[in-house]
Design a protein around this motif. Structure first.
Motif, PDB file in Angstrom:
ATOM      1  N   LEU A 140     -10.041  10.375   2.943  1.00  0.00           N
ATOM      2  CA  LEU A 140      -9.240  11.601   2.859  1.00  0.00           C
ATOM      3  C   LEU A 140      -8.775  11.856   1.434  1.00  0.00           C
ATOM      4  N   ARG A 141      -8.834  13.102   1.038  1.00  0.00           N
ATOM      5  CA  ARG A 141      -8.255  13.529  -0.240  1.00  0.00           C
ATOM      6  C   ARG A 141      -7.097  14.462   0.095  1.00  0.00           C
ATOM      7  N   LEU A 142      -5.898  13.923   0.052  1.00  0.00           N
ATOM      8  CA  LEU A 142      -4.724  14.660   0.518  1.00  0.00           C
ATOM      9  C   LEU A 142      -4.123  15.573  -0.530  1.00  0.00           C
ATOM     10  N   ALA A 143      -4.435  15.328  -1.801  1.00  0.00           N
ATOM     11  CA  ALA A 143      -3.904  16.151  -2.896  1.00  0.00           C
ATOM     12  C   ALA A 143      -4.794  15.948  -4.113  1.00  0.00           C
ATOM     13  N   SER A 144      -4.742  16.913  -5.020  1.00  0.00           N
ATOM     14  CA  SER A 144      -5.592  16.821  -6.207  1.00  0.00           C
ATOM     15  C   SER A 144      -4.998  15.911  -7.284  1.00  0.00           C
ATOM     16  N   LYS A 145      -3.658  15.767  -7.308  1.00  0.00           N
ATOM     17  CA  LYS A 145      -3.023  14.950  -8.347  1.00  0.00           C
ATOM     18  C   LYS A 145      -2.490  13.630  -7.824  1.00  0.00           C
ATOM     19  N   SER A 146      -1.567  13.678  -6.886  1.00  0.00           N
ATOM     20  CA  SER A 146      -0.947  12.436  -6.441  1.00  0.00           C
ATOM     21  C   SER A 146      -0.441  12.536  -5.004  1.00  0.00           C
ATOM     22  N   VAL A 147      -0.454  11.372  -4.361  1.00  0.00           N
ATOM     23  CA  VAL A 147       0.057  11.235  -2.994  1.00  0.00           C
ATOM     24  C   VAL A 147       1.010  10.049  -2.982  1.00  0.00           C
ATOM     25  N   ARG A 148       2.158  10.240  -2.367  1.00  0.00           N
ATOM     26  CA  ARG A 148       3.132   9.155  -2.218  1.00  0.00           C
ATOM     27  C   ARG A 148       3.521   9.078  -0.752  1.00  0.00           C
ATOM     28  N   LEU A 149       3.637   7.851  -0.261  1.00  0.00           N
ATOM     29  CA  LEU A 149       4.080   7.587   1.097  1.00  0.00           C
ATOM     30  C   LEU A 149       5.452   6.937   1.030  1.00  0.00           C
ATOM     31  N   ALA A 150       6.423   7.500   1.743  1.00  0.00           N
ATOM     32  CA  ALA A 150       7.744   6.885   1.888  1.00  0.00           C
ATOM     33  C   ALA A 150       7.908   6.532   3.355  1.00  0.00           C
ATOM     34  N   CYS A 151       8.161   5.272   3.618  1.00  0.00           N
ATOM     35  CA  CYS A 151       8.244   4.829   5.005  1.00  0.00           C
ATOM     36  C   CYS A 151       9.244   3.686   5.115  1.00  0.00           C
ATOM     37  N   SER A 152       9.665   3.462   6.338  1.00  0.00           N
ATOM     38  CA  SER A 152      10.598   2.383   6.615  1.00  0.00           C
ATOM     39  C   SER A 152       9.841   1.141   7.066  1.00  0.00           C
ATOM     40  N   ASP A 153      10.501   0.015   6.956  1.00  0.00           N
ATOM     41  CA  ASP A 153       9.949  -1.213   7.526  1.00  0.00           C
ATOM     42  C   ASP A 153      10.458  -1.425   8.949  1.00  0.00           C
ATOM     43  N   ALA A 154      11.140  -0.401   9.481  1.00  0.00           N
ATOM     44  CA  ALA A 154      11.715  -0.505  10.824  1.00  0.00           C
ATOM     45  C   ALA A 154      11.632   0.835  11.550  1.00  0.00           C
ATOM     46  N   ASP A 155      10.452   1.459  11.503  1.00  0.00           N
ATOM     47  CA  ASP A 155      10.272   2.776  12.114  1.00  0.00           C
ATOM     48  C   ASP A 155       9.811   2.603  13.559  1.00  0.00           C
ATOM     49  N   PRO A 156      10.622   3.034  14.538  1.00  0.00           N
ATOM     50  CA  PRO A 156      10.216   2.867  15.934  1.00  0.00           C
ATOM     51  C   PRO A 156       8.988   3.681  16.298  1.00  0.00           C
ATOM     52  N   TYR A 157       8.645   4.674  15.477  1.00  0.00           N
ATOM     53  CA  TYR A 157       7.460   5.503  15.739  1.00  0.00           C
ATOM     54  C   TYR A 157       6.242   5.033  14.956  1.00  0.00           C
ATOM     55  N   CYS A 158       6.378   3.947  14.220  1.00  0.00           N
ATOM     56  CA  CYS A 158       5.233   3.344  13.538  1.00  0.00           C
ATOM     57  C   CYS A 158       5.432   1.835  13.508  1.00  0.00           C
ATOM     58  N   THR A 159       5.309   1.246  14.686  1.00  0.00           N
ATOM     59  CA  THR A 159       5.543  -0.193  14.803  1.00  0.00           C
ATOM     60  C   THR A 159       4.465  -1.000  14.083  1.00  0.00           C
ATOM     61  N   GLU A 160       3.350  -0.354  13.782  1.00  0.00           N
ATOM     62  CA  GLU A 160       2.266  -1.025  13.058  1.00  0.00           C
ATOM     63  C   GLU A 160       2.576  -1.201  11.570  1.00  0.00           C
ATOM     64  N   GLY A 161       3.577  -0.469  11.088  1.00  0.00           N
ATOM     65  CA  GLY A 161       3.946  -0.513   9.673  1.00  0.00           C
ATOM     66  C   GLY A 161       3.146   0.491   8.869  1.00  0.00           C
ATOM     67  N   ALA A 162       3.788   1.571   8.472  1.00  0.00           N
ATOM     68  CA  ALA A 162       3.081   2.646   7.770  1.00  0.00           C
ATOM     69  C   ALA A 162       2.553   2.220   6.411  1.00  0.00           C
ATOM     70  N   ALA A 163       3.260   1.328   5.734  1.00  0.00           N
ATOM     71  CA  ALA A 163       2.801   0.891   4.408  1.00  0.00           C
ATOM     72  C   ALA A 163       1.417   0.265   4.509  1.00  0.00           C
ATOM     73  N   GLU A 164       1.223  -0.551   5.525  1.00  0.00           N
ATOM     74  CA  GLU A 164      -0.071  -1.209   5.720  1.00  0.00           C
ATOM     75  C   GLU A 164      -1.080  -0.273   6.375  1.00  0.00           C
ATOM     76  N   HIS A 165      -0.636   0.396   7.450  1.00  0.00           N
ATOM     77  CA  HIS A 165      -1.576   1.208   8.235  1.00  0.00           C
ATOM     78  C   HIS A 165      -2.069   2.439   7.477  1.00  0.00           C
ATOM     79  N   TYR A 166      -1.176   3.089   6.717  1.00  0.00           N
ATOM     80  CA  TYR A 166      -1.560   4.299   5.983  1.00  0.00           C
ATOM     81  C   TYR A 166      -1.684   4.067   4.477  1.00  0.00           C
ATOM     82  N   GLY A 167      -0.713   3.385   3.910  1.00  0.00           N
ATOM     83  CA  GLY A 167      -0.683   3.242   2.453  1.00  0.00           C
ATOM     84  C   GLY A 167      -1.913   2.586   1.873  1.00  0.00           C
TER      85      GLY A 167
END
Length: 197
Positions: free
Chosen positions: A127-154
């Motif tokens: 995926l190319r989400l933007a032409s310049k930069s993409v940043r992900l901000a996520c919690s290490d305790a998100d009940p809606y992403c128990t898989e961990g967004a940093a690992e799963h998406y980042g």
């Protein structure tokens, strides 16, 4: 003439309430003279991916200058689907910078209301989400992403990641009304997203 514009996209069951960090961000940017689009996406209680992506495309068409997108929760998934569709059609998304905040993880799509937005099966690394930069901000305790967004998406997206310790889903209930670092990132992409004090 605007030299940049911002598009702020909310998640499921969100009616842009007072006190939500996205609404506060929209007001803070407008107070600084910035052009801000903060639409109410259709049928927020039972959203349709096609309706949301159509609405987002319409907003993008109105933007001028540097195009900065801030997506929270289910809007992150909608943005990923837009990127996948545009890659297939050889039309890259018209965004320069993107901030993804608290995207839902695979298990969250078991909820039938959002099942149509599942990112399972998307080739995130392509995926190319933007032409310049993409940043992900996520919690290490998100009940809606128990898989961990940093690992799963980042990791597969190859984007910059800011982990907010104990930040939940990064909503007002988690202490995120006004979020100064989100505003700081909007004004300067080198800023990191940090927890509220």
């Amino acid at each position: 003439m605007w030299d940049r514009s911002f598009l702020i996209l909310h998640g499921v069951e969100n009616r842009r309430p007072e006190g939500h960090w996205e609404r506060e961000l929209a007001m803070d940017l407008r107070e600084r003279g910035e052009q801000v689009f903060y639409p109410q996406l259709p049928d927020t209680d039972r959203p349709s991916l096609a309706d949301w992506t159509d609405a987002i495309r319409s907003e993008l068409a109105l933007m001028r200058g540097e195009k900065v997108v801030i997506a929270h929760s289910l809007a992150c998934a909608a943005w990923m689907h837009l990127a996948a569709a545009d890659a297939a059609s050889a039309n890259p998304l018209a965004a320069d910078r993107v901030l993804l905040v608290s995207p839902p993880g695979p298990a969250a799509y078991d909820w039938d209301v959002i099942a149509g937005f599942t990112t399972v099966g998307l080739d995130l690394a392509a995926l190319r989400l933007a032409s310049k930069s993409v940043r992900l901000a996520c919690s290490d305790a998100d009940p809606y992403c128990t898989e961990g967004a940093a690992e799963h998406y980042g990791r597969p997206l190859g984007c910059e990641v800011d982990v907010i310790p104990g930040g939940g889903h990064i909503t007002p209930d988690d202490g995120y009304g006004r979020w100064p670092s989100a505003l700081a990132w909007c004004l300067d992409e080198s800023e990191r997203l940090v927890p509220n004090a």
